[in-house]
Design a protein around this motif. Structure first.
Motif, PDB file in Angstrom:
ATOM      1  N   TYR A  96       0.820  -1.208   0.000  1.00 25.14           N
ATOM      2  CA  TYR A  96       0.000   0.000   0.000  1.00 25.14           C
ATOM      3  C   TYR A  96       0.857   1.263   0.000  1.00 25.14           C
ATOM      4  N   ARG A 127      -2.949  -4.421   7.554  1.00 26.28           N
ATOM      5  CA  ARG A 127      -2.822  -4.039   6.150  1.00 26.28           C
ATOM      6  C   ARG A 127      -1.347  -3.870   5.796  1.00 26.28           C
ATOM      7  N   GLN A 129       0.414  -5.623   2.184  1.00 23.07           N
ATOM      8  CA  GLN A 129       0.419  -5.792   0.743  1.00 23.07           C
ATOM      9  C   GLN A 129      -0.966  -5.475   0.185  1.00 23.07           C
ATOM     10  N   CYS A 130      -0.982  -4.859  -1.003  1.00 21.29           N
ATOM     11  CA  CYS A 130      -2.253  -4.595  -1.672  1.00 21.29           C
ATOM     12  C   CYS A 130      -2.967  -5.920  -1.898  1.00 21.29           C
ATOM     13  N   ASP A 131      -4.173  -6.019  -1.391  1.00 24.12           N
ATOM     14  CA  ASP A 131      -4.879  -7.299  -1.395  1.00 24.12           C
ATOM     15  C   ASP A 131      -6.366  -7.042  -1.563  1.00 24.12           C
ATOM     16  N   TYR A 139      -8.392   2.780  -2.890  1.00 30.86           N
ATOM     17  CA  TYR A 139      -7.025   3.219  -2.643  1.00 30.86           C
ATOM     18  C   TYR A 139      -6.355   3.474  -3.980  1.00 30.86           C
ATOM     19  N   ILE A 154      -6.232   6.342   0.806  1.00 30.07           N
ATOM     20  CA  ILE A 154      -6.645   4.976   1.132  1.00 30.07           C
ATOM     21  C   ILE A 154      -7.854   5.068   2.051  1.00 30.07           C
ATOM     22  N   ASN A 388      -1.990   6.550 -10.701  1.00 30.57           N
ATOM     23  CA  ASN A 388      -1.840   5.191 -10.178  1.00 30.57           C
ATOM     24  C   ASN A 388      -1.015   4.323 -11.117  1.00 30.57           C
ATOM     25  N   ARG A 425      -1.750  -3.433  -8.912  1.00 33.77           N
ATOM     26  CA  ARG A 425      -0.959  -3.473  -7.671  1.00 33.77           C
ATOM     27  C   ARG A 425      -1.421  -4.591  -6.747  1.00 33.77           C
ATOM     28  N   SER A 426      -2.677  -4.993  -6.852  1.00 31.89           N
ATOM     29  CA  SER A 426      -3.199  -6.018  -5.952  1.00 31.89           C
ATOM     30  C   SER A 426      -3.020  -7.427  -6.491  1.00 31.89           C
TER      31      SER A 426
END
Length: 831
Positions: A96, A127, A129-131, A139, A154, A388, A425-426
């Motif tokens: 993140y 929180r 890693q981007c998940d 976010y 976020i 982004n 990113r996720s």
């Protein structure tokens, strides 16, 4: 004896002598013959041995080719010398918030947080890693210029975090940077609720460095403090550190009076993937004996019993504060000797606002959205989309796993860096070759230098064969998120050469006087790699007849796939000929090679190379007569693949014995396939001659394609073009009983962009189809932009794909890779 005449014949003695000589001669001949025979045998044996050794040597050579780098000059320049302003950045897209350098063995900085109110049953919902499983409402970067700063928002449950950073040049290592994390309640009645932040420092894979925590309490008179105050200041004031690449540095932590508790953890770890696990193992419940306040707190120094050195390479600073509050983290390089002031507080705020103002001015200069009349809300959407994508640029270092037909087992590629954007990113926080071309259509409009640097890094991954692995999984952070079956890359499989789209957009209409010396230098360094890549495509993916090509990698023995996938094409489960053979002709690949030849011609002319053979190849591959001969179905009146095919296939479950688990469904062909056009399938592949713009403007086929394009029973929807016509046999069909449709109906923005770009092209050229192309262009563009903005406002995200029936976003999120091409649709940027 009278007359003195010698008698005829030979005396007995002479006969004896002659006999003996003859006897010897025969023996010698026999010996010689024996020796000759032995020599011949030895020669044959030696020849066989040499042949066997040569074969093994050659096999060994073939085995090494897959992981031998191309022996040409590197295209990418050394970052620390050429681009100091991009030495530090948010180059960890999979978390993140994270900061690192563009160096292997970098110092890594990162953020984790949790909301104590929501912690239950021992699960902190931490929180990091981007998940997608975190189910954050939204976010992503709202502003990011790729060089100086970034601002991210976020939204998590009842809080909103704003993470920002600013870099400042000075010294020998990219200068200083400061990160600010602001935490706000989303509703007024949540003011005063507690949130815990963890900011950590560690070293990337195999990196060596020293991190020395400086406790806040060390700088205070502990004897005068109450118990609650001593608990509050269990954290750090700073970390002193050193690495070989950075030299000495200091990281300071500064926060507000609303912070009620701080703590820290220092320890050693083997790689960055252990940070979250180690943090969780180092948490304790602490209580202030006087106030009875309880806090989940880090345990301080924590080392294994056999760790006698106790030199930490991981330090975590914990801050628990009451909403609202903020944390500032200030990194200062000791090589920055002329620093006037610390980059914090008002100094930070002033510089941040300056960069934000410059960002908005540059964004309008590049994309003209105010000029085009877009609302402020639409502009925020567009800025967030691009930011982004730019903020998703990562720096990776490591080696891929690769395999050729000559390798029994996968082998490691060489260690190499990669500076690249990521699709998501996720879900896909790593480099993908064919995605990267689409990414850089946008990035090159924003910052040509960044884009060319990215392209250079990709070309430096080329092996001696001219092959580039299509998916890059470099380093432990990337490797940890990829299932084993997708890790190995095979050198008979390529990806669409979309980097050529970028070079075409950047240089096709430019002359030498419009190109910087740096760009010219990199183009010249790139040329041998371009020619090697071009040759690889033409020798590895050629088809059975001149001008035909087919994607390798389809499973000819597949039993469970309704239509064996073509992963290397990028279109995964898009229907091809039902029965893969080596005699297939893939239309999209032919068009990609035509584009390749066109761009090679342009680049050759620009840098003074001989481009005649590439021009001839482009003329051949764009010849509409030959194209129609190989790919136009007169029966269906559409462009198609060609191969061994039947429409009559289905998935059926084999019978099983009672009490036994049900076997997976298998493919059953209800009729014998025949060699034919795959003309029961109409979709994105059918549009490639349009998308790559190789159709003549007066072509009857162009007219037919445009007519079919607008047919709502085929591809047209009010949200964009679906990937496969509703009339196609495999429309929205699962490829196995476990695999949902992917390129069999949903709307994909990269392909829609190429179609819109082509329609814009043909709408500007005189011909019988000009007006139709213009009408379709405006309608398609409006449908795409309108739906993406609506879905973003509704869900907070840009998505991987969009439902062709409802327009709803689906797949992974955020997908600010090629879906960000909506920005170029808004600005009408097509070159």
């Amino acid at each position: 004896m009278a007359g003195g005449k010698k008698p005829s014949g030979v005396s007995p003695e002479a006969k004896k002598v002659r006999f003996k000589k003859s006897e010897r001669t025969d023996a010698t001949d026999d010996a010689t013959a024996g020796k000759s025979s032995s020599f011949g045998i030895y020669s044959i044996i030696a020849t066989v041995i040499i042949a066997i050794v040569s074969w093994f040597v050659y096999q060994g050579y073939l085995e090494t080719r897959v992981n031998s780098p191309l022996a040409e000059s590197k295209v990418a320049l050394a970052t620390s010398h050429a681009f100091p302003e991009r030495y530090w950045g948010s180059f960890r897209p999979g978390v993140y918030f994270g900061i690192k350098t563009r160096e292997p063995e970098s110092l890594l900085a990162g953020l984790m947080w949790f909301i104590p109110k929501l912690a239950a049953g021992g699960n902190l919902n931490l929180r990091h890693q981007c998940d997608q499983g975190d189910n954050l409402e939204q976010y992503g970067w709202r502003e990011h210029d790729g060089r100086n700063f970034g601002v991210q928002v976020i939204i998590d449950k009842f809080i909103q975090l704003e993470t920002s950073f600013v870099t400042r040049l000075g010294g020998n290592h990219g200068g200083d940077w400061t990160a600010r994390i602001q935490v706000h309640p989303r509703m007024a009645d949540l003011k005063g609720e507690e949130v815990t932040l963890f900011f950590y420092l560690t070293v990337d894979d195999n990196g060596k460095g020293l991190l020395q925590p400086i406790r806040a309490i060390d700088n205070m008179d502990a004897s005068t403090m109450s118990t609650s105050e001593s608990i509050k200041y269990l954290g750090l004031s700073a970390v002193h550190g050193h690495t070989d690449k950075l030299g000495d540095f200091r990281v300071s932590f500064q926060h507000e009076s609303t912070v009620v508790h701080t703590a820290f953890l220092s320890t050693t770890i083997d790689n960055p993937q252990q940070v979250k696990e180690v943090l969780q193992s180092g948490l304790r419940m602490m209580e202030d004996k006087k106030s009875k306040q309880r806090h989940i707190s880090l345990a301080g120094s924590m080392f294994a019993k056999d760790d006698t050195l106790k030199q930490p390479n991981l330090v975590i600073h914990q801050v628990t504060g009451k909403l609202p509050f903020q944390l500032e983290v200030v990194y200062e390089s000791q090589s920055f000797v002329n620093r006037e002031d610390m980059l914090n507080g008002q100094v930070y705020e002033t510089l941040l606002q300056k960069h934000r103002k410059n960002f908005h001015a540059k964004f309008e200069e590049k994309f003209h959205l105010v000029e085009k009349g877009y609302s402020e809300e639409d502009q925020v959407f567009a800025q967030s989309a691009m930011s982004n994508l730019i903020g998703g640029i990562g720096y990776f270092h490591g080696s891929s796993k690769v395999q050729s037909v000559y390798n029994k087992e996968p082998v490691p590629y060489w260690n190499a860096p990669l500076y690249t954007a990521v699709p998501s990113r996720s879900f896909f926080p790593r480099g993908f070759l064919w995605d990267e071309g689409f990414h850089n259509l946008i990035i090159s409009q924003w910052d040509r230098e960044i884009s060319l640097d990215i392209v250079a890094h990709w070309f430096d991954l080329m092996n001696v064969e001219g092959w580039i692995p299509r998916e890059q999984i470099l380093g432990s952070e990337a490797r940890a998120r990829v299932p084993d079956e997708f890790v190995v890359q095979r050198n008979n499989q390529g990806n669409p050469p979309t980097l050529l789209l970028v070079l075409d957009a950047m240089f096709e209409k430019r002359s030498l006087r419009d190109i910087t010396n740096l760009e010219l230098e990199q183009l010249n360094r790139m040329w041998p790699r371009l020619t090697a890549w071009y040759n690889w495509f033409n020798t590895s993916l050629h088809g059975p007849v001149p001008g035909s090509y087919y994607w390798r990698g389809r499973d000819m023995a597949s039993e469970r796939e309704l239509n064996p996938k073509s992963l290397s094409s990028g279109l995964d489960d898009y229907p091809r000929a039902s029965h893969p053979t080596q005699d297939e002709r893939h239309l999209d690949l032919r068009c990609w090679i035509a584009l390749f030849a066109k761009v090679m011609t342009s680049v050759a002319n620009l840098i003074g190379r001989d481009g005649r053979k590439y021009q001839e190849a482009f003329n051949f591959l764009s010849d509409n007569r030959l194209l129609n001969e190989q790919h136009w179905s007169t029966k269906a009146k559409r462009y198609s693949d060609y191969g061994l095919h039947t429409s009559n296939v289905t998935l059926k479950r084999p019978k099983s014995n009672p009490g036994q688990p049900k076997p997976d469904k298998v493919r059953v062909a209800l009729e014998e396939p025949s060699v034919q056009f795959v003309d029961d399938t109409f979709g994105y592949v059918s549009l490639f001659p349009l998308m790559i713009q190789i159709l003549e403007p007066d072509s009857p086929q162009l007219g037919q394609v445009l007519q079919d394009l607008r047919d709502s029973s085929l591809l047209w929807t009010k949200y964009g073009l679906r990937s496969l016509a509703k009339t196609s046999p495999l429309y929205n069909k699962r490829n196995t009983e476990h695999d949902p449709p992917y390129w069999r109906g949903p709307i994909w923005i990269n392909m829609n962009y190429l179609v819109a770009r082509a329609l814009h092209h043909y709408s500007k050229i005189d011909g019988p189809h000009q007006s139709r192309a213009q009408v379709l262009y405006y309608e398609l563009r409006e449908n795409l932009i309108g739906n993406l903005i609506r879905q973003y406002q509704k869900t907070g995200y840009i998505w991987e794909q969009y439902n062709d029936a409802t327009g709803a976003g689906q797949g992974c999120r955020p997908f600010t890779g090629w879906s960000t091409l909506v920005l170029l649709l808004m600005s009408e940027t097509y070159a």
